[in-house]
Design a protein around this motif. Structure first.
Motif, PDB file in Angstrom:
ATOM      1  N   UNK A  98      71.019  92.088  61.142  1.00  0.00           N
ATOM      2  CA  UNK A  98      72.119  90.869  61.044  1.00  0.00           C
ATOM      3  C   UNK A  98      71.391  89.672  60.711  1.00  0.00           C
ATOM      4  N   UNK A  99      71.683  88.996  59.461  1.00  0.00           N
ATOM      5  CA  UNK A  99      71.101  87.749  58.999  1.00  0.00           C
ATOM      6  C   UNK A  99      71.975  86.696  58.821  1.00  0.00           C
ATOM      7  N   UNK A 100      71.641  85.427  58.774  1.00  0.00           N
ATOM      8  CA  UNK A 100      72.650  84.503  58.371  1.00  0.00           C
ATOM      9  C   UNK A 100      72.055  83.258  57.443  1.00  0.00           C
ATOM     10  N   UNK A 130      72.283  74.876  67.908  1.00  0.00           N
ATOM     11  CA  UNK A 130      73.049  75.788  68.281  1.00  0.00           C
ATOM     12  C   UNK A 130      72.747  77.070  67.262  1.00  0.00           C
ATOM     13  N   UNK A 131      72.290  78.376  67.760  1.00  0.00           N
ATOM     14  CA  UNK A 131      72.016  79.374  66.745  1.00  0.00           C
ATOM     15  C   UNK A 131      73.038  80.531  67.166  1.00  0.00           C
ATOM     16  N   UNK A 132      72.876  81.542  66.358  1.00  0.00           N
ATOM     17  CA  UNK A 132      73.546  82.746  66.640  1.00  0.00           C
ATOM     18  C   UNK A 132      72.664  83.863  67.235  1.00  0.00           C
ATOM     19  N   UNK A 172      68.050  80.303  60.198  1.00  0.00           N
ATOM     20  CA  UNK A 172      68.344  79.088  60.533  1.00  0.00           C
ATOM     21  C   UNK A 172      69.493  78.732  61.645  1.00  0.00           C
ATOM     22  N   UNK A 173      69.336  77.564  62.396  1.00  0.00           N
ATOM     23  CA  UNK A 173      70.463  77.196  63.041  1.00  0.00           C
ATOM     24  C   UNK A 173      72.087  77.062  62.390  1.00  0.00           C
ATOM     25  N   UNK A 174      72.821  77.328  63.443  1.00  0.00           N
ATOM     26  CA  UNK A 174      74.065  77.217  62.909  1.00  0.00           C
ATOM     27  C   UNK A 174      74.454  75.451  62.813  1.00  0.00           C
ATOM     28  N   UNK A 214      74.743  82.469  55.179  1.00  0.00           N
ATOM     29  CA  UNK A 214      76.022  82.247  54.611  1.00  0.00           C
ATOM     30  C   UNK A 214      76.897  82.878  55.673  1.00  0.00           C
ATOM     31  N   UNK A 215      78.191  81.956  55.994  1.00  0.00           N
ATOM     32  CA  UNK A 215      79.046  82.889  56.894  1.00  0.00           C
ATOM     33  C   UNK A 215      79.457  84.352  56.479  1.00  0.00           C
ATOM     34  N   UNK A 216      79.389  84.775  55.026  1.00  0.00           N
ATOM     35  CA  UNK A 216      79.915  85.735  54.507  1.00  0.00           C
ATOM     36  C   UNK A 216      78.958  86.888  55.085  1.00  0.00           C
ATOM     37  N   UNK A 217      77.766  86.226  55.499  1.00  0.00           N
ATOM     38  CA  UNK A 217      76.780  87.386  55.774  1.00  0.00           C
ATOM     39  C   UNK A 217      77.231  88.295  57.209  1.00  0.00           C
ATOM     40  N   UNK A 218      78.150  87.431  57.759  1.00  0.00           N
ATOM     41  CA  UNK A 218      78.588  87.963  59.084  1.00  0.00           C
ATOM     42  C   UNK A 218      79.948  88.477  59.067  1.00  0.00           C
TER      43      UNK A 218
END
Length: 280
Positions: free
Chosen positions: A140-142, A128-130, A218-220, A144-148
């Motif tokens: 937009x990067x990921x 599962x990926x964003x 990376x993947x969620x 950590x969830x704070x990145x979103x």
């Protein structure tokens, strides 16, 4: 002396006959073993989900189908049948009762392990990926969830994703159906959406939207998936089958056959996906 020579000749003939007889017995045993081992049609079941497996005019297609067909060809098994069932409950029921022998592409948990034999080798690692719009791939990067936190995040109702995702504190807007997420992303109603990477990749390739979206690595979430054998199945030599299966999947991973199958269905993305699974 003549009698002695006649005896020697007779003894030699006897030894030759016994050697030939022994060779014949071994050959017959091998044939019998092969016949017993593959004494009936091997039943292989799964759910219809492109690009893993689906039917086209009654013919099975998909990544799972090609991988398992390659394995069976290496084993010399020709008597087998792929069947696709309409729901997961029926799929697992058939495996529990031994109505099917092999189930394609299942994750592992303690409940299923009570009635399924899992191989050592996972043939797929499903992600599962964003997903984001292509123009936002660098913005937009990921990690950590704070990145979103500054972005509009969409998600589908009744999808688990991960507990951490739902508890992340993000302002998540929930929609009724998973297949609404990519259209709403492209309509600029969301900035980020979690999706099944493989199915979304395949669908956007088919509908011409692949160049409009990007996937964040990376993947969620990532989990190994297996082709598993029913413990209730009466197909002969299941343990030997699974041992040989593991050897073949390992070989296919190393000799490029798995990567080739992924590319057949996903193009260049198939190679990237293979590398993300096995080389990172």
């Amino acid at each position: 002396m003549a009698r002695q020579w006649e005896f020697v000749q007779t003894a030699g003939s006897f030894k030759s006959c016994m050697a030939a007889y022994f060779t014949l017995i071994v050959a017959l045993c091998a044939v019998t073993f092969s016949t017993v081992s593959h004494a009936r049609t091997l039943i292989i079941e799964g759910l219809s989900e492109a690009p893993l497996k689906w039917m086209v005019d009654g013919d099975p297609r998909g990544i799972d189908i090609d991988i398992m067909t390659e394995v069976l060809n290496d084993m010399g098994i020709t008597d087998y049948r792929f069947q696709l069932v309409d729901n997961g409950r029926r799929l697992l029921h058939n495996a529990q009762t031994g109505s099917s022998d092999i189930v394609l592409t299942l994750s592992q948990n303690s409940e299923r392990s009570q009635y399924l034999n899992y191989p050592e080798e996972a043939h797929l690692l499903l992600d599962w990926r964003f997903a984001v719009r292509a123009e936002d791939r660098d913005r937009i990067t990921f990690n950590d969830f704070s990145d979103l936190a500054r972005h509009r995040v969409g998600a589908a109702a009744e999808y688990s994703y991960t507990d951490t995702f739902w508890q992340s504190g993000l302002d998540i807007e929930v929609v009724a159906k998973n297949d609404l997420l990519i259209p709403m992303l492209l309509e600029n109603r969301f900035d980020v959406v979690p999706v099944n990477y493989l199915s979304t990749l395949y669908e956007t390739l088919r509908n011409g939207q692949r160049e409009k979206i990007a996937f964040i690595y990376p993947p969620l979430r990532r989990a190994p998936y297996y082709n598993v054998f029913s413990k209730a199945s009466d197909y002969p030599d299941k343990d030997a089958f699974l041992k040989r299966y593991d050897q073949i999947i390992s070989t296919m991973r190393n000799d490029g056959r798995l990567a080739s199958i992924f590319q057949d269905y996903l193009g260049p993305d198939g190679l990237d996906w293979w590398q993300s699974q096995y080389q990172n």
